[in-house]
Design an enzyme around this catalytic site. Sequence first.
Site, PDB file in Angstrom:
ATOM      1  CG  HIS A 370      -2.276   0.543   0.956  1.00 33.54           C
ATOM      2  ND1 HIS A 370      -2.498   1.711   0.258  1.00 33.54           N
ATOM      3  CD2 HIS A 370      -3.518   0.084   1.278  1.00 33.54           C
ATOM      4  CE1 HIS A 370      -3.785   1.950   0.170  1.00 33.54           C
ATOM      5  NE2 HIS A 370      -4.437   0.978   0.785  1.00 33.54           N
ATOM      6  CG  ASP A 374      -3.763   4.832  -2.796  1.00 36.03           C
ATOM      7  OD1 ASP A 374      -3.055   4.587  -1.797  1.00 36.03           O
ATOM      8  OD2 ASP A 374      -3.875   5.960  -3.307  1.00 36.03           O
TER       9      ASP A 374
END
Length: 397
Positions: A370, A374
Amino acid sequence: MAVKVVMPKLGMAMKKGEVSVWNKKVGDPVEKGESIASINSEKIEMDIEAPESGTLLHIKVKEGEGVPPGTAICYIGENGEEVREKETPAPENEGKPQAEPENIPAPKAGQKRKHRVKISPVARKMAEKAGLKVDTLNGTGPGGRIVKADVIKAMKTEAEPQSSVQTAQPEGKPASAMRKVIADRMHKSLQNSAQLTLTMKADITELLKWQRQLADSAKKRSGVKLTVTHFVSRAAVLALKQHPELNSSYQEERIITYPYVHLGMAVSLENGLVVPVIRDAEKLSFLELADHISTSARRAREGNASGDDLRGSTFSITNLGGYGVEHFTPILNPPEAGILGVGASYETPAFKGDELVKSTILPLSLTFDHRVCDGAPAADFLKTVKTLLEEPAGLIL
């Protein structure tokens, strides 16, 4: 004259004390310092010791009965002696087992109190009922006090049949060099990245038809036995070209995106796991990629893979379908930003328009870093893989 034993005061706020259990009965001989009863008040519990040696002449307070502090609970004296009650305990002695002042002899120099066993009333009753000697029990309560759990443990030990066969003990062995490397890499992977896993299902009914149609041709041309993994690998390579965020790594606060796809293919060995790398996979045709995957897996299982063969991947694929696992959580192969897990396919009824047909579903699990991208772009990548698998012509042509 008989000695009176009174209910002691166990605390400033104590209004009543209760006799939990009598350890002696009327007529029993007692020795000075011996526990004759256990008493309690709320959460406080203690033993009452005989102030003098003699015979327990009279019990005034029954088990479970509560009385105010200073109340006589029993009398000790000579065997056959008549008890004459005198309820005038001195205030300064309230809270302790008391005897009439005229009957308390001065302690003799060097006189020792007989050793007593610290045991809760409930534990003493249980031990007596079970025929256990309290002085043989190990106490784990405060100050070595024997509590209920200690008696229960002793009862279980007594009940267990003696066996000459010893219980097997857990064995330890040094981790192999490969296991140490895997443990170190996986631990660092979880420590040094922000990993998240997305799952999706692809309908590979049409793909399986292509697999059957191409099987003979692929075998003749390159000696490769086509598998679903080959199709998934091709789909992943093509999807990475469309979504380069997943073909990246996070290093020293910089996102490095690679212009090439070095595809890592996890291979399970008898004593561990290795990840052979297919370099420049984006430049290979479908059959060339399948051939490289099969060859590198074989070399790894035979122990012929070199160090260079196992380094430099930019994205990896791992398949647990052969073990019946559907969705799972792959762990990133550092410093990669993505790894695709392939699960076990299964058949299920599905609608094609208005028609109900039998379809084959392939579970996919994508773990990504992450820090690099995203959830939305990661989901787009996984959706592209799904679309390519459901429209397999684009994988071949």
